[in-house]
Design an enzyme around this catalytic site. Structure first.
Site, PDB file in Angstrom:
ATOM      1  CB  SER A 121      -0.946   0.017   1.212  1.00 52.09           C
ATOM      2  OG  SER A 121      -1.753  -1.133   1.243  1.00 52.09           O
ATOM      3  CG  HIS A 181      -1.429   4.036   3.520  1.00 50.61           C
ATOM      4  ND1 HIS A 181      -2.763   3.902   3.809  1.00 50.61           N
ATOM      5  CD2 HIS A 181      -0.964   2.775   3.317  1.00 50.61           C
ATOM      6  CE1 HIS A 181      -3.100   2.624   3.807  1.00 50.61           C
ATOM      7  NE2 HIS A 181      -2.014   1.917   3.508  1.00 50.61           N
TER       8      HIS A 181
END
Length: 206
Positions: A121, A181
């Protein structure tokens, strides 16, 4: 533009590691946990390679499905534009930075150095931000449902991660690697601003 090769290879590698997680015998799980999860404690104990191996690691079906769909959707075009060498350098850098930001945030912001993370991610967040900065008005679907200009959608995800991280610091929030992230997204922003933008401008100059 050359046909993308690295994105399918990265997808295949992720699927292979996911299969290892899914089919592992109980005695093999410790091997996976020691080598494909990244945490402050793990790195401090000398398992430094996990800052990279964890980027190719998923143990939940929904996690790998979402990540590989997004990677294929945005990564293929970015690979064609950057070229294979640049794409690989950027993807690996974004992944490593996302791992480092996870362990830093978990240890010093959330005071949970034992929390481990895995998944692509963070690297993908960097790819999405690079795509959005290259094509800010291109329409994307936020959560697969809401059409938005690419840059607005990417910034919305950054905002969600910031608020999610704040919620985690207060004892709430979801078990999501918001720090990872944000680290990947920051890598994408810096890469575009200090390298890619000038390169694209030079290519457009007659």
């Amino acid at each position: 533009m050359p046909r993308p090769i690295l994105v399918p290879l990265i997808v295949a590698l992720n699927i292979g590691v996911f299969a290892f997680w899914s089919l592992a015998e109980p005695e093999q799980l410790k091997l996976l946990m020691d080598n494909f999860l990244v945490s402050w404690i793990g790195v401090s104990e000398g398992r430094w390679w996990t800052v990279l191996t964890s980027v190719f690691s998923h143990n939940l079906l929904i996690h790998i499905l979402i990540n590989m769909f997004v990677l294929n959707s945005f990564g293929s075009l970015v690979e064609q534009i950057l070229g294979r060498a640049q794409f690989l350098m950027f993807y690996l850098t974004a992944g490593i930075v996302s791992s480092l930001t996870h362990i830093f945030v978990s240890a010093f912001f959330l005071n949970q150095p034992e929390v481990a993370a895995l998944g692509a991610s963070g690297a993908i967040a960097g790819l999405v931000l690079v795509f959005a900065l290259m094509f800010p008005k291109e329409k994307i679907l936020l959560f697969g449902l809401i059409p938005l200009p690419a840059l607005v959608g990417a910034l919305a995800f950054v905002a969600i991660d910031i608020f999610g991280l704040i919620a985690q610091s207060r004892g709430g929030g979801l078990p999501i690697g918001h720090g990872a992230h944000l680290g990947g997204a920051l890598t994408g922003f810096l890469y575009f601003m200090f390298y890619l933008r000038s390169r694209l401008q030079d290519e457009d100059t007659p």
